[in-house]
Structures are given as structure tokens and as C-alpha cells.
Design a protein around this motif. Structure first.
Motif, mmCIF file in Angstrom:
data_model
loop_
_atom_site.group_PDB
_atom_site.id
_atom_site.type_symbol
_atom_site.label_atom_id
_atom_site.label_comp_id
_atom_site.label_asym_id
_atom_site.label_seq_id
_atom_site.Cartn_x
_atom_site.Cartn_y
_atom_site.Cartn_z
ATOM 1 N N LEU A 60 0.835 -1.202 0.000
ATOM 2 C CA LEU A 60 0.000 0.000 0.000
ATOM 3 C C LEU A 60 0.870 1.252 0.000
ATOM 4 N N ARG A 61 1.921 1.247 0.803
ATOM 5 C CA ARG A 61 2.847 2.390 0.831
ATOM 6 C C ARG A 61 3.537 2.555 -0.525
ATOM 7 N N LEU A 62 3.876 1.445 -1.186
ATOM 8 C CA LEU A 62 4.493 1.514 -2.509
ATOM 9 C C LEU A 62 3.526 2.129 -3.521
ATOM 10 N N PHE A 66 3.888 5.609 -5.820
ATOM 11 C CA PHE A 66 3.593 5.715 -7.248
ATOM 12 C C PHE A 66 2.623 6.857 -7.521
ATOM 13 N N ALA A 67 1.573 6.929 -6.721
ATOM 14 C CA ALA A 67 0.564 7.962 -6.945
ATOM 15 C C ALA A 67 1.126 9.350 -6.683
ATOM 16 N N GLY A 72 6.692 9.431 -14.880
ATOM 17 C CA GLY A 72 7.964 10.073 -15.175
ATOM 18 C C GLY A 72 9.057 9.048 -15.352
ATOM 19 N N THR A 73 10.238 9.522 -15.675
ATOM 20 C CA THR A 73 11.329 8.600 -15.961
ATOM 21 C C THR A 73 11.922 8.002 -14.694
ATOM 22 N N ALA A 74 11.864 8.707 -13.575
ATOM 23 C CA ALA A 74 12.480 8.215 -12.345
ATOM 24 C C ALA A 74 11.529 7.335 -11.532
ATOM 25 N N GLN A 75 10.320 7.116 -12.024
ATOM 26 C CA GLN A 75 9.346 6.375 -11.232
ATOM 27 C C GLN A 75 9.768 4.927 -11.023
ATOM 28 N N ALA A 79 10.636 3.214 -7.481
ATOM 29 C CA ALA A 79 9.881 2.040 -7.042
ATOM 30 C C ALA A 79 10.822 0.916 -6.634
ATOM 31 N N LEU A 80 11.844 0.676 -7.429
ATOM 32 C CA LEU A 80 12.814 -0.368 -7.086
ATOM 33 C C LEU A 80 13.596 -0.003 -5.833
ATOM 34 N N LEU A 81 13.922 1.266 -5.680
ATOM 35 C CA LEU A 81 14.627 1.714 -4.485
ATOM 36 C C LEU A 81 13.757 1.541 -3.242
#
Length: 152
Positions: A60-62, A66-67, A72-75, A79-81
Motif C-alpha cells: 500500500l505504501r508503494l 507511485f501515486a 515520469g522517468t524516475a518512477q 519504485a525499485l529503491l
């Protein structure tokens, strides 16, 4: 009734289920696993169910990250970080604690009396590896945070 109130209600319900109900269900699953273990039954499915229920809050926090970021390009990198940070700093220390308990039970002879076997060293090494991975990630985070101020 506007669509904003519907979305706010949906968000509130999602937060309530993810951060309120799922940890309670995880506690009940752990209690059921302890009961099954005391009766000599298979308890691991309840342990995995509890881990899955607790993972809902992290997922849910992830989704909130995202929201908040939008597209964008860094999304994907963020997300992986976030996923790596969550797994290494939340899940691995909990798993290391479980492995330490299993190693202590193995050394004390509980495993031999239950016909589980003599694999306490494997549990100790797994706990050490999990804590090492978490510690190394924390060290890298410190170096990155210290390096953002520039070289002195």
C-alpha cells in the motif's frame, strides 16, 4: 455527491484495510499457527499467511509512492529503491529474528526431539546473511546521504 468524495472514501477504506485490518489478521494467523504447532500440525502456511498480510501495508505504501510521483522517468527507479529498502530494512531483520530462534531451538536439542534434524548452523548463517544485507544497505544509504552535501 462529487467524485472527489468517492475517491477520498476509497482511499480511506484502503488505508483502513491495509493498515488496520491486515495486521490484525496477521496476528490471528500467527495465533492459529501456534495452535497448530502445539498440536503437531503444519504451521508454516499460517506463518506465510501472516507475512503476506503484513506485506499488504508495505505494498500500500508503494502504491502511495507511485501515486505521489505521477508518471515520469524516475518512477521505476524510485519504485525499485523503495522495494529494496523495504525488503532489506523491514523483512530481512524480521526473518533474521525467526532464523535466530530456529538456530537456538536447534542447538538446544528441540529439533532432535521433534525429528526435525540438526541444521542449526544453516539457520545461524541465514540470520547472519539477512542482517548483513540489511546492514550493508544501511551503510550505503549513509554514504549516499553524506555524499549529497558535496566533498569537503
Amino acid at each position: 455527491m462529487s467524485s472527489g468524495s468517492f475517491y477520498q472514501g476509497l482511499l480511506s477504506m484502503t488505508n483502513w484495510v491495509g493498515n488496520g485490518v491486515m495486521p490484525l489478521l496477521a496476528g490471528l494467523m500467527i495465533a492459529m499457527g501456534i495452535y497448530k504447532f502445539s498440536r503437531g500440525g503444519d504451521f508454516e502456511r499460517y506463518l506465510w499467511g501472516a507475512m503476506g498480510a503484513l506485506s499488504i501495508s508495505g505494498l500500500l505504501r508503494l502504491a502511495e509512492v507511485f501515486a505521489r510521483q505521477g508518471s515520469g522517468t524516475a518512477q521505476m527507479f524510485e519504485a525499485l529503491l523503495t522495494l529494496t529498502d523495504w525488503v532489506c530494512n523491514v523483512i530481512l531483520p524480521v526473518y533474521a529474528g525467526i532464523e535466530v530462534v530456529r538456530a537456538v531451538l536447534g542447538v538446544s536439542g528441540v529439533g532432535i526431539r521433534l525429528n526435525i534434524g540438526d541444521d542449526w548452523m544453516r539457520h545461524a548463517v541465514a540470520a547472519f546473511a539477512a542482517l548483513s544485507c540489511s546492514g550493508l544497505l544501511r551503510l550505503l544509504e549513509h554514504f549516499i546521504a553524506a555524499g549529497t552535501g558535496g566533498v569537503a
